[in-house]
Write a protein that holds these residues in place. Structure first.
Motif, mmCIF file in Angstrom:
data_model
loop_
_atom_site.group_PDB
_atom_site.id
_atom_site.type_symbol
_atom_site.label_atom_id
_atom_site.label_comp_id
_atom_site.label_asym_id
_atom_site.label_seq_id
_atom_site.Cartn_x
_atom_site.Cartn_y
_atom_site.Cartn_z
ATOM 1 N N ILE A 178 5.932 18.714 -3.639
ATOM 2 C CA ILE A 178 6.634 17.451 -3.854
ATOM 3 C C ILE A 178 5.789 16.319 -3.273
ATOM 4 C CG2 ILE A 178 8.713 16.109 -3.343
ATOM 5 C CD1 ILE A 178 9.226 18.405 -5.284
ATOM 6 N N ASP A 179 5.463 15.368 -4.116
ATOM 7 C CA ASP A 179 4.730 14.184 -3.687
ATOM 8 C C ASP A 179 5.748 13.142 -3.247
ATOM 9 O OD1 ASP A 179 2.203 15.311 -4.585
ATOM 10 O OD2 ASP A 179 3.011 14.991 -6.597
ATOM 11 N N ILE B 110 5.928 15.019 -8.649
ATOM 12 C CA ILE B 110 5.181 16.270 -8.682
ATOM 13 C C ILE B 110 3.884 16.018 -9.454
ATOM 14 C CG2 ILE B 110 7.218 17.774 -8.505
ATOM 15 C CD1 ILE B 110 6.961 18.279 -11.531
ATOM 16 N N GLN B 111 3.047 17.042 -9.526
ATOM 17 C CA GLN B 111 1.806 16.962 -10.288
ATOM 18 C C GLN B 111 0.916 15.810 -9.819
ATOM 19 O OE1 GLN B 111 1.234 19.040 -13.517
ATOM 20 N NE2 GLN B 111 2.515 20.276 -12.176
ATOM 21 N N GLY B 112 0.744 15.690 -8.512
ATOM 22 C CA GLY B 112 -0.110 14.636 -7.973
ATOM 23 C C GLY B 112 0.493 13.253 -8.113
ATOM 24 N N ASN C 158 3.413 6.923 -12.572
ATOM 25 C CA ASN C 158 2.604 7.103 -11.375
ATOM 26 C C ASN C 158 3.432 6.675 -10.160
ATOM 27 O OD1 ASN C 158 0.770 6.922 -9.224
ATOM 28 N ND2 ASN C 158 -0.907 6.591 -10.656
ATOM 29 N N ILE C 159 3.623 7.583 -9.234
ATOM 30 C CA ILE C 159 4.493 7.338 -8.081
ATOM 31 C C ILE C 159 4.038 6.135 -7.249
ATOM 32 C CG2 ILE C 159 3.317 8.898 -6.470
ATOM 33 C CD1 ILE C 159 6.119 9.844 -5.579
ATOM 34 N N LEU D 237 0.855 -1.177 0.000
ATOM 35 C CA LEU D 237 0.000 0.000 0.000
ATOM 36 C C LEU D 237 0.897 1.235 0.000
ATOM 37 C CD1 LEU D 237 -2.652 -1.026 2.654
ATOM 38 C CD2 LEU D 237 -3.003 -0.803 0.211
ATOM 39 N N CYS D 238 0.608 2.189 -0.852
ATOM 40 C CA CYS D 238 1.422 3.386 -0.965
ATOM 41 C C CYS D 238 0.633 4.581 -0.471
ATOM 42 C CB CYS D 238 1.840 3.613 -2.413
ATOM 43 S SG CYS D 238 2.828 2.295 -3.084
ATOM 44 N N LYS D 239 1.115 5.201 0.564
ATOM 45 C CA LYS D 239 0.461 6.401 1.063
ATOM 46 C C LYS D 239 1.303 7.592 0.643
ATOM 47 C CE LYS D 239 -1.340 8.467 5.319
ATOM 48 N NZ LYS D 239 -1.692 9.695 4.794
ATOM 49 N N MET D 240 0.781 8.342 -0.301
ATOM 50 C CA MET D 240 1.491 9.502 -0.792
ATOM 51 C C MET D 240 1.262 10.678 0.152
ATOM 52 S SD MET D 240 1.411 11.153 -4.596
ATOM 53 C CE MET D 240 -0.263 11.733 -4.503
ATOM 54 N N GLN D 241 2.340 11.388 0.445
ATOM 55 C CA GLN D 241 2.269 12.587 1.258
ATOM 56 C C GLN D 241 2.719 13.761 0.393
ATOM 57 O OE1 GLN D 241 5.046 10.642 3.959
ATOM 58 N NE2 GLN D 241 3.663 11.172 5.628
#
Length: 177
Positions: free
Chosen positions: A71-72, A85-87, A109-110, A32-36
């Motif tokens: 910065i994501d 960047i950019q979501g 996609n990060i 699971l990836c939680k982007m901050q």
């Protein structure tokens, strides 16, 4: 004491649902990836923004402050992170081509990146905090650090001489509220 069948089982299930473990996996086997989202600016107060599809650092004032790129970040272990960047749709990567080392933005996609895939290592940065500032070293090319030039409106890049006074490798890095 049998917790699984006891009166607390619903509470434990709810807590696990609300606060998933970073070790948890999706059915596909990906974590699971939680982007901050963070704000970043160098010690000379230059912020990041896009100009002609290139990440640059400069002094944004007035209406131009809307151009600031957040910065994501997806943490992958205690010090390693993916940066975008950019979501999270454009990711920072460190690329070596012959003797050239460069920072580039890639349309990836990060949250699809994985520290287990060798091809994703170019997106990995080692985050080191030193007091109020942070540095970002390439995991794929050790010894190369994210940097800005002293002059404003120059591309964000990489350097292998972080002590050189013409490059700035120390950043303020604050979670966006």
């Amino acid at each position: 004491m049998d917790i699984c069948g006891g009166p607390y089982s619903y509470l434990i299930s709810l807590l696990l649902l609300l606060f998933p473990s970073e070790a948890a996996c999706r059915p596909s086997g990906r974590r699971l990836c939680k982007m901050q989202v963070f704000r970043i600016w160098d010690v000379n107060q230059k912020t990041f923004y896009l100009r002609n599809n290139q990440l640059v650092a400069g002094y944004l004032q007035g209406l131009n402050t809307k151009l600031e790129e957040k910065i994501d970040v997806v943490p992958i272990d205690s010090h390693a992170v993916f940066l975008g960047i950019q979501g999270g749709k454009l990711c920072l990567s460190c690329v070596k081509s012959g003797d050239n080392i460069r920072l580039q933005l890639e349309a990836v996609n990060i949250t699809d990146l994985s520290k287990k895939r060798e091809q994703d290592k170019r997106f990995t940065f080692i985050r080191s905090d030193n007091g109020p500032t942070t540095t970002f070293e390439s995991a794929a090319i050790p010894g190369w650090f994210l940097c800005t030039a002293l002059e404003a409106d120059q591309p964000v890049s990489l350097t292998n001489t972080p002590e050189e006074p013409i490059m700035v490798t120390k950043f303020y890095f604050q979670e966006d509220q």
